[in-house]
Design an enzyme around this catalytic site. Structure first.
Site, short mmCIF file in Angstrom:
data_model
loop_
_atom_site.label_atom_id
_atom_site.label_comp_id
_atom_site.label_asym_id
_atom_site.label_seq_id
_atom_site.Cartn_x
_atom_site.Cartn_y
_atom_site.Cartn_z
N LYS A 167 17.17 -15.98 -26.97
CA LYS A 167 16.54 -14.72 -27.34
C LYS A 167 17.60 -13.65 -27.60
O LYS A 167 17.46 -12.83 -28.53
CB LYS A 167 15.59 -14.25 -26.24
CG LYS A 167 14.91 -12.91 -26.54
CD LYS A 167 14.09 -12.95 -27.84
CE LYS A 167 13.50 -11.59 -28.19
NZ LYS A 167 12.38 -11.20 -27.32
N LYS A 235 17.49 -2.05 -25.17
CA LYS A 235 17.61 -2.80 -23.92
C LYS A 235 18.12 -4.21 -24.17
O LYS A 235 19.00 -4.71 -23.47
CB LYS A 235 16.24 -2.82 -23.24
CG LYS A 235 16.21 -3.48 -21.87
CD LYS A 235 15.61 -4.86 -21.85
CE LYS A 235 14.24 -5.02 -22.37
NZ LYS A 235 13.74 -6.41 -22.27
#
Length: 288
Positions: A167, A235
């Site tokens: 990811k 983030k």
């Protein structure tokens, strides 16, 4: 299957709904009670806590904001779990955090898998997410029927943490891709050329990408409604840079892109879609 689902935000809500549509018995919990209501209306059962979610389930899934949230809800799950429960986190957190949570839950007899997703709100609603799984073969086999309701491209990448590594790699490509398309749009506009025609021409050559096709059109339409908020991409890129520092890995493109998303949050654009980086570029170059 009997499935518990924790976290009912932009992504979690449609994912849980797709589990219901797939015929599974779903029990849900979210910090905000109003987030649970659409699922309850659709036939899900409600729980009072993460521990309550875990009772009697074969599989528990979480989709929350960051590593501390994952650790907190998974400790609650582990406190009420029977040995053999499989817990899957589909949030995006650091690979090291996923490995630490895996080790903590293993001590409680829970087989933990990290399985972050890509595809945004559109993919979550359509059930076409890309799912990148890290964990044991047994956990993947248990979770596979649930994954099939939520995604189309489902890959068991490797052991614990491997899903989050994948990811992070995805966020490098998508983050830099969004910034590249935004820069191309700003460049065309500053030169007085129709950015729509530029996009049309680029779609026919090696510059083609899904980001240019989909997000490029949204930039033209000035549609900055969040499918994936800028603060979330910030983030995720911070996770990339943190991991890169731990490994002594040079990622200059990722570093520059991370700084752009940091600037978006600092400029008050954090709640807008990540494609709103175009607005930041326009402001910096006197196009706003």
């Amino acid at each position: 299957m009997k499935i518990g689902f924790i976290g009912l935000g932009i992504m979690g809500r449609p994912m849980a709904l797709n589990l219901l549509k797939g015929g599974h018995q779903v029990t849900v919990w979210a910090r905000r009670a109003e987030s649970m209501q659409p699922l309850l209306d659709a036939g899900a059962s409600g729980a009072a806590s993460p521990a309550d979610v875990a009772r009697g389930q074969e599989l528990v899934i979480s989709m929350v904001a960051d590593a501390p949230d994952v650790a907190e809800v998974m400790r609650g799950v582990a406190s009420a779990a029977v040995p053999g429960l499989v817990a899957v986190d589909m949030s995006t957190i650091a690979p090291a955090a996923a490995k630490a949570i895996h080790a903590e839950l293993a001590a409680a007899g829970v087989d933990f898998m990290d399985a972050p997703v890509s595809g945004g709100e559109v993919g979550a609603i359509a059930g076409t997410l890309s799912i990148m799984a890290g964990g044991s073969d047994a956990a993947f086999a248990r979770a596979q029927p649930a994954f099939a309701c939520m995604g189309k491209n489902i890959v068991h990448v490797g052991a614990s943490g491997a899903g989050q590594v994948t990811k992070a790699a995805n966020q490098i490509v998508t983050g830099m891709g969004v910034l590249a398309v935004a820069e191309a749009m700003a460049f065309a506009s500053k030169n007085g050329v129709d950015r729509g025609k530029v996009r049309e021409a680029l779609l026919g050559g090696f510059a083609y990408s899904k980001i240019l096709e989909n997000h490029g059109q949204r930039m033209l339409d000035r549609n900055f409604k969040p499918g994936f908020k800028s603060w979330m991409h910030e983030k995720d890129l911070n996770i990339v840079m943190q991991t890169a520092h731990e490994l002594g890995l040079c990622l200059p493109g990722s570093a520059a892109t991370a700084q752009m998303f940091n600037a978006m949050v600092g400029s008050g654009l954090g709640e807008e879609d990540s494609i709103a980086v175009l607005k930041l570029l326009e402001s910096l170059s006197g196009q706003a």
